[in-house]
Design an enzyme around this catalytic site. Structure first.
Site, PDB file in Angstrom:
ATOM      1  N   LYS A 229     163.477 125.581  -8.067  1.00 17.95           N
ATOM      2  CA  LYS A 229     165.178 125.700  -8.038  1.00 17.95           C
ATOM      3  C   LYS A 229     165.443 125.250  -6.675  1.00 17.95           C
ATOM      4  O   LYS A 229     164.913 125.787  -5.555  1.00 17.95           O
ATOM      5  CB  LYS A 229     165.455 127.007  -8.239  1.00 17.95           C
ATOM      6  N   GLU A 303     157.952 132.695   2.778  1.00 23.07           N
ATOM      7  CA  GLU A 303     158.147 132.083   3.940  1.00 23.07           C
ATOM      8  C   GLU A 303     159.381 132.352   4.214  1.00 23.07           C
ATOM      9  O   GLU A 303     160.572 131.875   3.772  1.00 23.07           O
ATOM     10  CB  GLU A 303     158.124 130.783   3.939  1.00 23.07           C
ATOM     11  N   GLU A 434     168.719 137.118  12.670  1.00 24.51           N
ATOM     12  CA  GLU A 434     168.397 135.631  12.463  1.00 24.51           C
ATOM     13  C   GLU A 434     170.057 135.203  12.244  1.00 24.51           C
ATOM     14  O   GLU A 434     170.786 135.573  11.664  1.00 24.51           O
ATOM     15  CB  GLU A 434     167.619 135.513  11.330  1.00 24.51           C
TER      16      GLU A 434
HETATM   17  P1  NAI Z   1     168.795 132.989   0.259  1.00 18.47           P
HETATM   18  O1  NAI Z   1     167.433 133.673   0.571  1.00 18.47           O
HETATM   19  O2  NAI Z   1     169.783 134.079  -0.588  1.00 18.47           O
HETATM   20  O3  NAI Z   1     168.655 131.688  -0.344  1.00 18.47           O
HETATM   21  C1  NAI Z   1     167.457 130.951  -0.597  1.00 18.47           C
HETATM   22  C2  NAI Z   1     166.840 130.569  -2.101  1.00 18.47           C
HETATM   23  O4  NAI Z   1     166.753 131.753  -2.807  1.00 18.47           O
HETATM   24  C3  NAI Z   1     168.008 129.769  -2.797  1.00 18.47           C
HETATM   25  O5  NAI Z   1     167.491 128.841  -3.450  1.00 18.47           O
HETATM   26  C4  NAI Z   1     168.852 130.678  -3.494  1.00 18.47           C
HETATM   27  O6  NAI Z   1     169.418 130.386  -4.679  1.00 18.47           O
HETATM   28  C5  NAI Z   1     167.494 131.733  -3.935  1.00 18.47           C
HETATM   29  N1  NAI Z   1     168.062 133.111  -4.192  1.00 18.47           N
HETATM   30  C6  NAI Z   1     169.107 134.035  -3.837  1.00 18.47           C
HETATM   31  N2  NAI Z   1     168.801 135.076  -4.592  1.00 18.47           N
HETATM   32  C7  NAI Z   1     167.561 135.354  -5.105  1.00 18.47           C
HETATM   33  C8  NAI Z   1     167.000 135.920  -6.282  1.00 18.47           C
HETATM   34  N3  NAI Z   1     167.525 137.429  -6.097  1.00 18.47           N
HETATM   35  N4  NAI Z   1     165.906 135.859  -6.863  1.00 18.47           N
HETATM   36  C9  NAI Z   1     165.221 134.481  -6.614  1.00 18.47           C
HETATM   37  N5  NAI Z   1     166.004 133.324  -5.769  1.00 18.47           N
HETATM   38  C10 NAI Z   1     166.886 133.882  -5.151  1.00 18.47           C
HETATM   39  O7  NAI Z   1     169.633 132.510   1.620  1.00 18.47           O
HETATM   40  P2  NAI Z   1     171.062 132.338   2.043  1.00 18.47           P
HETATM   41  O8  NAI Z   1     171.894 133.455   1.173  1.00 18.47           O
HETATM   42  O9  NAI Z   1     171.272 130.947   1.295  1.00 18.47           O
HETATM   43  O10 NAI Z   1     171.049 132.458   3.341  1.00 18.47           O
HETATM   44  C11 NAI Z   1     171.118 133.777   3.947  1.00 18.47           C
HETATM   45  C12 NAI Z   1     170.396 133.749   5.254  1.00 18.47           C
HETATM   46  O11 NAI Z   1     168.938 133.791   4.993  1.00 18.47           O
HETATM   47  C13 NAI Z   1     170.859 132.827   6.141  1.00 18.47           C
HETATM   48  O12 NAI Z   1     171.870 133.064   7.147  1.00 18.47           O
HETATM   49  C14 NAI Z   1     169.340 132.891   7.175  1.00 18.47           C
HETATM   50  O13 NAI Z   1     169.616 134.005   7.923  1.00 18.47           O
HETATM   51  C15 NAI Z   1     168.355 133.170   5.985  1.00 18.47           C
HETATM   52  N6  NAI Z   1     167.648 131.990   5.345  1.00 18.47           N
HETATM   53  C16 NAI Z   1     166.397 131.787   6.112  1.00 18.47           C
HETATM   54  C17 NAI Z   1     165.787 130.626   5.719  1.00 18.47           C
HETATM   55  C18 NAI Z   1     164.342 130.312   5.835  1.00 18.47           C
HETATM   56  O14 NAI Z   1     163.858 129.231   5.965  1.00 18.47           O
HETATM   57  N7  NAI Z   1     163.512 131.140   6.637  1.00 18.47           N
HETATM   58  C19 NAI Z   1     166.343 129.624   4.589  1.00 18.47           C
HETATM   59  C20 NAI Z   1     167.666 130.225   4.077  1.00 18.47           C
HETATM   60  C21 NAI Z   1     168.199 131.165   4.751  1.00 18.47           C
END
Ligand code: NAI
Ligand code: MG
Length: 524
Positions: A229, A303, A434
């Site tokens: 996804k 990660e 972050e």
């Molecule tokens: P997120 O962790 O919500 O999104 C990442 C992925 O997880 C997306 O594909 C999302 O649809 C999916 N996701 C969301 N909730 C889920 C669940 N309950 N079960 C399974 N999959 C789920 O991150 P978001 O809200 O886009 O960003 C928020 C903060 O997270 C950012 O401001 C940043 O600080 C951090 N972040 C860190 C990343 C990294 O590479 N370590 C990447 C993206 C965000």
């Protein structure tokens, strides 16, 4: 230069910076025939040094008005009947509609992946799997320009980076893993490596295609089938990848791409017939996933976030270090989990580093990500921009000094100028959380021991940087840093051969290299 209250260094009660920063000031100095002190000399082009616009042509790029799900080798409508918009964050224009996969779509995708695993992919000799991976890698190279433009339009990152960093690495990951497909028994001698089965993968929006490659290439090389996804704001290039899989004649069901939101991701995580979950994203969601997976027997790699320390010692090559600081935090608008977002500077060189940093961020070009000269593109989404603003405000409220260049930001779209905060203390939120934007938190230290202590004073442990001209100091410090990746006298260098991953709240498991392969295998 717009500063909050006074300039950052004046407020520390230290010597005032006298930076020769305008043409007038230079002329005045020359009139008096006083030599400019060595440490204050810099090139000053005034307004003579301006780039003409150099936009990448995107007229030939066709984006379908709607993107369906990719299940069992075909593009299919979602059972939910729902679609959501993907916008260009630089213009706020709607680019397309993306299918919203529900639980039943995920179920169909997992069943397709299971069939493909049982009947075709799991049984196929490694040398045959490798041929598909090589084919995919070559098609990616052929379509590299188109993919780079799409990545920039959908996610806001600069064309310079999507063209020169993301896409070459995407192809490199497929090439690298293609090479391993028929050599797994040599990679793990005597351990009888076997695939896991169906793997569920969830990726973020900061490196959409690259994260897809990090996940898909090793899983396929090891003989697994996939349900993946992409993130809500950046699904377009993943769907282009689906077309590439079709073109490469990858057998049906080997890779299934389901678009949607968090609940779609949760449906993958909770599906009983998935053997492994690989997730990259926020620590909060990572924790939720770890809880759901606990006790199910599913393998898991996470990660997650980071708050890396970039440590500059007195003896560092300062000009190079400043470039490393710049690429460490402003690369990809700071939307980088391993970004060097905490700068630790040894006290003697603090003023010099801050002055050079302040000069350097003024030269960064913020704006149209499709312009080849742009250094900082658009913030990926409105909520992310709000998060950056909120955190920076908390830093200012807690007493830090904000430094930003006076740059004009486009009227439409989501933008944040390259910024740094000085006077940050370890307890400030901007030192702990972050920000995931182009904002650097600057702190000082006196001794190497203090540097290590400060660097490790974070719930995260993904990456770090060390700048010094002493090799022995590099080894000493690196061994004490609790970070998965440490760069010495460089920053943000990636290679498929090199394992990447974190400690503590940055997650566990490695991607890339042999360790990354092992994460997609079981051994008997
Ligand atoms: P997120 O962790 O919500 O999104 C990442 C992925 O997880 C997306 O594909 C999302 O649809 C999916 N996701 C969301 N909730 C889920 C669940 N309950 N079960 C399974 N999959 C789920 O991150 P978001 O809200 O886009 O960003 C928020 C903060 O997270 C950012 O401001 C940043 O600080 C951090 N972040 C860190 C990343 C990294 O590479 N370590 C990447 C993206 C965000
Ligand atoms: Mg988008």
């Amino acid at each position: 230069m717009k500063t909050n209250k006074k300039s950052p260094t004046e407020t520390n009660g230290r010597a005032k910076l006298s930076v020769v920063s305008t043409a007038k000031a230079v002329a005045k100095t020359q009139d008096h025939r006083k030599p400019v002190p060595l440490n204050q000399r810099k090139l000053n082009f005034g307004d003579k040094w301006n780039y003409a616009p150099a936009p990448e042509d995107n007229k030939h790029i066709k984006i379908a008005p709607r993107h369906e799900l990719f299940i069992d080798g075909k593009f299919v409508e979602p059972s939910t009947g729902k679609y959501f918009d993907s916008v260009n964050p630089a213009t706020e224009e709607k680019l397309t509609e993306i299918a919203f996969a529900g639980q039943s779509d995920v179920d169909v995708a997992v069943k397709a992946a299971r069939r493909a695993y049982d009947k075709v992919w799991g049984k196929m000799p490694g040398r045959e799997r490798g041929k598909y991976l090589y084919r995919i890698a070559r098609i990616i190279q052929e379509k590299s320009r188109e993919l780079a433009i799409l990545e920039t339009m959908d996610g806001g990152k600069t064309i310079k980076e999507s063209r020169d960093v993301d896409l070459p690495l995407v192809a490199a990951h497929f090439f690298y893993h293609a090479g391993w497909a028929d050599k797994l028994q040599y990679a793990f001698p005597g351990r009888n490596p076997q695939p896991l089965g169906v793997v569920g993968q969830i990726i973020p929006w900061n490196f959409p295609l690259l994260m897809a490659a990090w996940k898909i290439a090793p899983a396929l090389a090891c003989g697994n089938t996939i349900v993946i996804k992409p993130a809500e704001t950046t699904s377009i290039t993943a769907m282009r990848l689906a077309q590439i899989f079709q073109e490469a004649e990858l057998p049906e069901g080997v890779v299934n791409i389901v678009t949607g939101a968090g609940e779609t991701g949760a449906a993958i995580v909770n599906h009983p017939d998935v053997n492994k979950i690989a997730f990259t994203g926020s620590t909060d969601v990572g924790k939720l996933i770890a809880k759901s997976v606990a006790g199910t027997g599913k393998k898991l790699t996470l990660e997650l976030g980071g708050k890396a320390a970039n440590i500059i010692f007195n003896d560092a090559p300062i000009d190079q270090a400043v470039e490393g600081i710049i690429s460490g935090i402003y690369f990809n608008q700071g939307h980088v989990c391993c970004a060097g977002s905490r700068l630790l500077v040894q006290e003697r060189v603090f003023l010099t580093v801050i002055r050079k940093l302040r000069d350097r961020i003024q030269t960064l070009r913020v704006g149209n990500p499709l312009d080849k000269n742009t250094d900082i593109g658009a913030i990926n989404s409105k909520p992310q921009l709000e998060k950056i603003r909120e955190l920076v405000q908390s830093g200012v409220d807690e007493g830090a000094e904000l430094v930003q260049p006076a740059c004009e930001l486009p009227q439409k779209g989501y933008w944040y100028p390259p910024s740094f905060l000085t006077g940050v203390t370890a307890s400030h939120r901007v030192a702990q959380e972050e920000i995931f934007g182009p904002v650097l938190s600057v702190m000082t230290f006196r001794t190497p021991e203090e540097a290590v202590e400060r660097a490790n004073n974070t719930p995260y442990g993904l990456s770090a940087g060390v700048w010094t001209d002493k090799g022995s100091k590099i080894f000493k410090i690196v061994n004490k840093l609790r970070a998965g990746v440490v760069w010495a006298n460089t920053y943000n260098k990636f290679d498929p051969t090199s394992p990447f991953g974190g400690y503590k709240e940055s997650g566990f498991g490695r991607e890339g290299g042999l360790q990354g392969l092992a994460a997609y295998l079981k051994f008997s």
